[in-house]
Design a protein around this motif. Structure first.
Motif, PDB file in Angstrom:
ATOM      1  N   PRO A 106       0.799  -1.225   0.000  1.00 13.36           N
ATOM      2  CA  PRO A 106       0.000   0.000   0.000  1.00 13.36           C
ATOM      3  C   PRO A 106       0.833   1.277   0.000  1.00 13.36           C
ATOM      4  O   PRO A 106       0.447   2.265  -0.621  1.00 13.36           O
ATOM      5  CB  PRO A 106      -0.827  -0.122   1.283  1.00 13.36           C
ATOM      6  CG  PRO A 106      -0.961  -1.593   1.505  1.00 13.36           C
ATOM      7  CD  PRO A 106       0.350  -2.167   1.050  1.00 13.36           C
ATOM      8  N   LEU A 130      -7.343   2.821  -2.974  1.00 13.55           N
ATOM      9  CA  LEU A 130      -6.501   2.508  -1.821  1.00 13.55           C
ATOM     10  C   LEU A 130      -7.318   2.525  -0.537  1.00 13.55           C
ATOM     11  O   LEU A 130      -7.067   1.729   0.384  1.00 13.55           O
ATOM     12  CB  LEU A 130      -5.349   3.512  -1.737  1.00 13.55           C
ATOM     13  CG  LEU A 130      -4.248   3.254  -0.710  1.00 13.55           C
ATOM     14  CD1 LEU A 130      -3.519   1.956  -1.036  1.00 13.55           C
ATOM     15  CD2 LEU A 130      -3.264   4.418  -0.695  1.00 13.55           C
ATOM     16  N   CYS A 155      -7.095  -0.236   2.735  1.00 15.10           N
ATOM     17  CA  CYS A 155      -6.028   0.288   3.600  1.00 15.10           C
ATOM     18  C   CYS A 155      -6.654   1.239   4.622  1.00 15.10           C
ATOM     19  O   CYS A 155      -6.990   2.375   4.300  1.00 15.10           O
ATOM     20  CB  CYS A 155      -4.980   1.010   2.762  1.00 15.10           C
ATOM     21  SG  CYS A 155      -3.570   1.600   3.716  1.00 15.10           S
TER      22      CYS A 155
END
Length: 505
Positions: A62, A89, A93
């Motif tokens: 990430p 993302l 995450c």
């Protein structure tokens, strides 16, 4: 990017069915991102490209994805794809400030706040009246920071009637103002009282809504307005490039056209503009078709602008012997985006001619079914592109890139750098055993110091060579930053390493 970190065989086939080699997860994501316009490509639709980027993201760390997003926005000057990476993302995450830092890093213009939210609701399948009534806390935190990065002029300039409006974004994000002045701006957004900025768009829009007695009066008014805008220097460099046709057709006086040409060819203005090289080509083609006595001077100014941009190309000296080979196959005859008239082929030619302009010892040509050398002068980049474009049918439309290397080998010509501009879907249409990998292995016997550069203009995720030595490089993307990448290669650096070393703030 230095391409020396592939391990094992990794043998696959490309879209033409020829042997190719997979990239590492980082390189594959990088290649897909920096060459993506999220529009249709020859072998993938925009949706397929987006899905592939989404799948590649989860195969990468990430932190790398976050830094790649910011790198693509700030170094490659891309807009849509970095926003996509930031939103995607946020899906997997959480629990850290990585997403908020990414969001803040990729939002470089006020309108990108709304663009990010528009993609957020699309990506998350939001429907109904309130598509954005719930937002990821990290996305919200990043956008809150972004709201404090812009002044009233910037907000007013991009306060448009889109899918997500600025006022709606303000109420959704609830940014905390950094000071009283910023709070006053937020209050104006909420009350719809932002002061309309003086821009060329607003000025021309207002004029366009005026009732004129006849076309003659209208033409005279637009001539005066264009002269006023040129004199005010409110036209940004990109706006100037995009409006050359309008300015010429408005028949502005000579003194104003002089100002336009002077700014176009100003080396400092060119450097600050951060324009993709093909923007100059698109403007050149627009102007060339006009019937005006200003055309010649504008074309000359555009040539000077391109030569000024070429000064950024490093890693060359007068003694360097360079081959520039352009893929003119059918798959390269594809627009870079849905609205663009510029093809991948055009980008390859443009970059090739920019490289040639820096080289004193150069062999240039194009390949399809066969490889053909076309000698061109070092100057006249845009003119040279036009000449190549006119002759592209002379070599056919296959992708026999190995013929470039074979010709050098058979003639015992030792060159320092061989640069191939392609979508990397190279194969052998003759059905023989030739391939780029085999040809390069043979050529290295007579030119052990030579380096091969593959410019991947489409980013399909594989390359026709197994890259594991220090003499073969793949360069993905086509902004002026490819020149910095070339310099990094010469210094032994890596684009991936550059991305990893970035600090997110």
């Amino acid at each position: 990017m230095r391409f020396n970190f592939l391990k094992g065989k990794n043998v696959v086939t490309n879209y033409e069915g020829a042997k190719a080699y997979e990239l590492t997860p980082e390189m594959e994501l990088y290649s897909a991102v920096v060459t993506a316009g999220l529009s249709d490509s020859f072998y993938e639709s925009g949706d397929e490209r987006l899905k592939r980027i989404q799948s590649l993201m989860v195969s990468n760390d990430p932190k790398f994805v976050a830094k790649l997003a910011v790198y693509a926005r700030t170094s490659m000057h891309m807009r849509s794809v970095p926003l996509v990476l930031a939103v995607e993302l946020a899906k997997y995450c959480s629990g850290t400030d990585l997403v908020s830092k990414t969001v803040k890093g990729v939002v470089q213009r006020a309108d990108e706040i709304m663009e990010l939210l528009a993609y957020y609701q699309l990506s998350n399948g939001r429907t109904g009246t309130k598509k954005l009534n719930k937002l990821s806390k990290q996305v919200q935190k990043g956008l809150s920071g972004a709201f404090n990065s812009f002044d009233e002029y910037q907000f007013a300039k991009y306060n448009r009637d889109g899918e997500v409006k600025l006022r709606d974004a303000l109420f959704l994000v609830h940014p905390k103002a950094k000071d009283d002045e910023q709070q006053n701006i937020f209050n104006k957004i909420a009350s719809k009282s932002l002061e309309v900025p003086y821009t060329w768009e607003t000025e021309l829009s207002a004029l366009g809504q005026t009732n004129f007695a006849d076309e003659k009066e209208k033409a005279a008014a637009f001539k005066v307005k264009w002269e006023e805008l040129i004199e005010s220097e409110k036209l940004g460099y990109m706006a100037l490039l995009r409006n050359l046709r309008n300015i010429i057709q408005a028949d502005v006086d000579y003194v104003y056209m002089q100002k336009v040409c002077s700014r176009l060819s100003n080396a400092h203005a060119v450097a600050r503009s951060k324009q993709f090289p093909f923007r100059f080509l698109a403007a050149y083609r627009e102007v060339k078709e006009l019937k005006s006595d200003f055309v010649a001077m504008v074309l000359s100014a555009l040539e000077n602008a391109v030569m000024a941009s070429a000064q950024n190309i490093k890693g060359f000296d007068e003694a360097t012997k360079v081959v520039v080979a352009c893929d003119v196959s059918g798959s390269m005859q594809k627009p870079v985006s849905a609205r663009s008239k510029v093809l991948l082929y055009d980008i390859g030619l443009m970059l090739a001619m920019l490289m040639q302009s820096k080289s004193k010892r150069v062999i240039s040509g194009m390949f399809g079914d066969k490889w053909k050398i076309i000698n061109m002068p070092n100057k006249g980049v845009l003119t040279n592109v036009g000449e190549f474009y006119r002759r592209e049918g002379e070599v056919g439309y296959s992708t026999n890139g190995h013929l470039v290397i074979d010709d050098l080998y058979l003639r015992k010509i030792v060159m320092d750098k061989i640069m191939i501009f392609t979508d990397c879907q190279l194969w052998n249409s003759s059905g023989g055993g030739g391939s780029l990998a085999r040809s390069w292995k043979d050529y290295k016997k007579i030119a052990p110091q030579a380096k091969l550069y593959l410019f991947d203009l489409a980013g399909y995720g594989n390359t026709p060579l197994r890259i594991e030595d220090n003499d073969v490089f793949l360069i993905a993307g086509w902004s002026d930053k490819v020149f910095d990448v070339l310099e990094a290669i010469e210094d032994g650096a890596s684009a991936i390493r550059k991305i990893k070393e970035m600090e997110l703030v």
